[in-house]
Motif scaffolding. Structure first.
Motif, PDB file in Angstrom:
ATOM      1  N   VAL A 179       0.853  -1.184   0.000  1.00 16.57           N
ATOM      2  CA  VAL A 179       0.000   0.000   0.000  1.00 16.57           C
ATOM      3  C   VAL A 179       0.892   1.237   0.000  1.00 16.57           C
ATOM      4  O   VAL A 179       2.034   1.197   0.466  1.00 16.57           O
ATOM      5  N   LEU A 180       0.350   2.340  -0.537  1.00 18.54           N
ATOM      6  CA  LEU A 180       1.044   3.616  -0.441  1.00 18.54           C
ATOM      7  C   LEU A 180       0.873   4.163   0.968  1.00 18.54           C
ATOM      8  O   LEU A 180      -0.247   4.262   1.470  1.00 18.54           O
ATOM      9  N   ALA A 187       5.122  11.591  -6.594  1.00 23.33           N
ATOM     10  CA  ALA A 187       5.477  10.218  -6.953  1.00 23.33           C
ATOM     11  C   ALA A 187       6.939   9.902  -6.674  1.00 23.33           C
ATOM     12  O   ALA A 187       7.287   8.757  -6.360  1.00 23.33           O
ATOM     13  N   SER A 188       7.810  10.898  -6.777  1.00 22.25           N
ATOM     14  CA  SER A 188       9.236  10.656  -6.522  1.00 22.25           C
ATOM     15  C   SER A 188       9.513  10.366  -5.056  1.00 22.25           C
ATOM     16  O   SER A 188      10.596   9.897  -4.706  1.00 22.25           O
ATOM     17  N   GLU A 189       8.522  10.638  -4.162  1.00 21.74           N
ATOM     18  CA  GLU A 189       8.711  10.430  -2.735  1.00 21.74           C
ATOM     19  C   GLU A 189       7.796   9.339  -2.184  1.00 21.74           C
ATOM     20  O   GLU A 189       7.660   9.200  -0.964  1.00 21.74           O
ATOM     21  N   TRP A 190       7.188   8.582  -3.054  1.00 21.59           N
ATOM     22  CA  TRP A 190       6.289   7.534  -2.583  1.00 21.59           C
ATOM     23  C   TRP A 190       7.028   6.513  -1.724  1.00 21.59           C
ATOM     24  O   TRP A 190       8.152   6.114  -2.028  1.00 21.59           O
ATOM     25  N   GLU A 191       6.367   6.084  -0.671  1.00 18.30           N
ATOM     26  CA  GLU A 191       6.875   5.011   0.174  1.00 18.30           C
ATOM     27  C   GLU A 191       5.831   3.894   0.199  1.00 18.30           C
ATOM     28  O   GLU A 191       4.655   4.137   0.454  1.00 18.30           O
ATOM     29  N   ILE A 233       9.488   7.580 -13.416  1.00 22.51           N
ATOM     30  CA  ILE A 233      10.718   7.499 -12.631  1.00 22.51           C
ATOM     31  C   ILE A 233      11.251   6.073 -12.740  1.00 22.51           C
ATOM     32  O   ILE A 233      10.528   5.115 -12.478  1.00 22.51           O
ATOM     33  N   ASN A 234      12.494   5.943 -13.144  1.00 25.40           N
ATOM     34  CA  ASN A 234      13.122   4.627 -13.253  1.00 25.40           C
ATOM     35  C   ASN A 234      14.543   4.696 -12.710  1.00 25.40           C
ATOM     36  O   ASN A 234      15.184   5.760 -12.738  1.00 25.40           O
ATOM     37  N   THR A 235      15.011   3.562 -12.213  1.00 26.18           N
ATOM     38  CA  THR A 235      16.415   3.501 -11.827  1.00 26.18           C
ATOM     39  C   THR A 235      17.284   3.457 -13.073  1.00 26.18           C
ATOM     40  O   THR A 235      16.850   3.021 -14.148  1.00 26.18           O
TER      41      THR A 235
END
Length: 441
Positions: A179-180, A187-191, A233-235
């Motif tokens: 779950v978020l 989105a760049s800080e989603w955990e 966002i991708n690694t």
């Protein structure tokens, strides 16, 4: 032979270098409250194991129940029954251990027993109930696998949050689903946390994954429009990342792939599993292909995107993921040296076509939960990484795709070199006995 080697390793818990005549060379050490088990060389299996196909379901042309559109998840019953979630229908097809079709669970819809947008979550509880995660209906759907009827719905899944991360079933039948933690963050800080669900469907709590403090190299593309903003966002390809998984025995596993090290955060005493291996170099051609593919993907969000992140490294990360087999063993996924060849599907007239001359070679490393390195299994090219394989004992069930994209679910038997040698010796002994009997006659 494998049992004797494993027993010898277990007896060497006091530390120092330990070797068995046919097993791995291991160094054990203690760092604070963590036991470090580092395999320097060798393995219990004594070499790479083979995968032998035993059963397969799925065809290009044939009975409709054998034709899959988009396999999202698989689950295996206690007797080897195969459950296949086809998200294109959507429904769950059920096959017996020999691959014979039995029944279909669910259909498209919003009512009891129906599915809207099931994702990669499916798990079987110890009492035989099958749980299917369905974000389109914001719930888990429970089925009776014998009757095929939907028997319960648990409204615990946030609407619209789809993920390929599997459901995890603990030994006590508690389910864990991603779950978020905070949906209103960028989105760049989603955990991503893990919501724990009791066997009766009630929510126990939400667990946070271990915080490694590691910030993996990333690339990012954004596009603003009147309808809102889009972000990708991708690694960075081949770069290290932080990984975590939850063990059915009730603890986290974590690792950063800048080194071959995976830590089991067991209550009371942690265990760090390490291997001494040489890093895998990324050839210039494979690096250029990876950059071209990443650029194409980013430009689907921002057509003017240019590389804005760290460069692609010269060496691949030491592993790309890890998982837990149903019997508790730790399975580490590694990417080997790429193989160059032709790309028969490349069409240079396509505006965003990228010639894929390099293909990845993938393998799985198996470890006991005491850190013993069992050995490596090379994965055939047709084996897909998604959905992840199910591993139990000497068997692995995996989704495969051929050159035409036809999906199958295959049950493989894992055959270590020692088993091959034992089979060959038995065959030779049988032939020798037969020859002796013929001479006596």
């Amino acid at each position: 032979m494998a049992v004797a080697a494993a027993a010898a390793l277990l007896a060497a818990a006091c530390g120092g270098d330990t070797a068995t005549p046919s097993g791995p060379q291991v160094v054990r050490d203690s760092v604070a409250d963590t036991l470090v088990v580092r395999t320097v060389s060798g393995s219990v299996w004594g070499g790479e194991a083979r995968l032998v196909e035993e059963v397969g379901v799925g065809v290009f042309d044939g009975p409709p129940e054998q034709i899959f559109g988009s396999i999202r998840s698989i689950a295996i019953g206690p007797e080897g029954t195969i459950y296949v979630m086809d998200g294109q229908i959507p429904a769950v097809r059920v096959f017996d251990a020999d691959g014979a079709y039995l029944r279909t669970l669910g259909r498209s819809g919003e009512g009891p027993g129906e599915l809207s947008q099931p994702d990669g979550g499916m798990a079987m509880l110890s009492d035989g109930r099958l749980a299917v995660r369905d974000p389109g209906n914001a719930r888990l759907q429970l089925y009776d696998p014998e009757s095929g009827e939907g028997i319960a719905t648990w409204p615990v899944v946030p609407s619209g949050f789809s993920t390929s991360t599997p459901l995890v079933r603990t030994r006590g039948d508690t389910l864990l689903t991603p779950v978020l933690m905070e949906r209103d963050r960028d989105a760049s800080e989603w955990e991503i946390g893990r919501q724990r669900i009791a066997p009766d469907g009630s929510i126990v709590d939400t667990l946070r994954a271990p915080d490694s403090g590691y910030d993996p190299p990333r690339i990012e593309a954004r596009r603003e429009s009147e309808s809102g903003s889009s972000v990708s966002i991708n690694t960075v390809p081949f770069s290290p990342n932080d990984q975590s998984a939850y063990h059915p025995d009730g603890y986290w596993i974590e690792g950063i792939s800048d080194a071959y090290a995976v830590t089991l955060l067991r209550p009371g005493a942690w265990l760090r599993i390490e291997r001494e291996v040489e890093p895998v170099r990324v050839p210039p051609g494979e690096k250029a292909q990876a950059e071209a593919l990443a650029t194409r993907n980013m430009r689907r969000t921002d057509p003017n995107w240019r590389w804005d992140g760290p460069p692609i490294p010269d060496f691949k990360a030491f592993f790309n993921d890890f998982a837990v087999a149903e019997d508790g063993r730790i399975v580490v996924g590694v990417e080997l040296a790429g193989v160059e060849g032709d790309d028969p599907d490349y069409d240079p007239t396509e505006p965003d076509a990228v010639e894929r001359r390099w293909r990845a070679q993938n393998a799985l490393d198996f470890f006991e939960t005491d850190g013993t390195y069992l050995g490596r299994v090379l994965l055939p090219d047709e084996v897909s990484s998604y959905p992840p394989p199910v591993i139990r004992g000497e068997h692995m069930w995996a989704v495969t795709a051929d050159d035409l994209g036809v999906q199958r679910v295959v049950r493989y038997r894992i055959v270590p070199p020692s088993a091959d040698g034992a089979a060959a010796a038995e065959s030779a002994a049988t032939a020798s006995d037969a020859g002796a009997e013929g001479s006596a006659g």
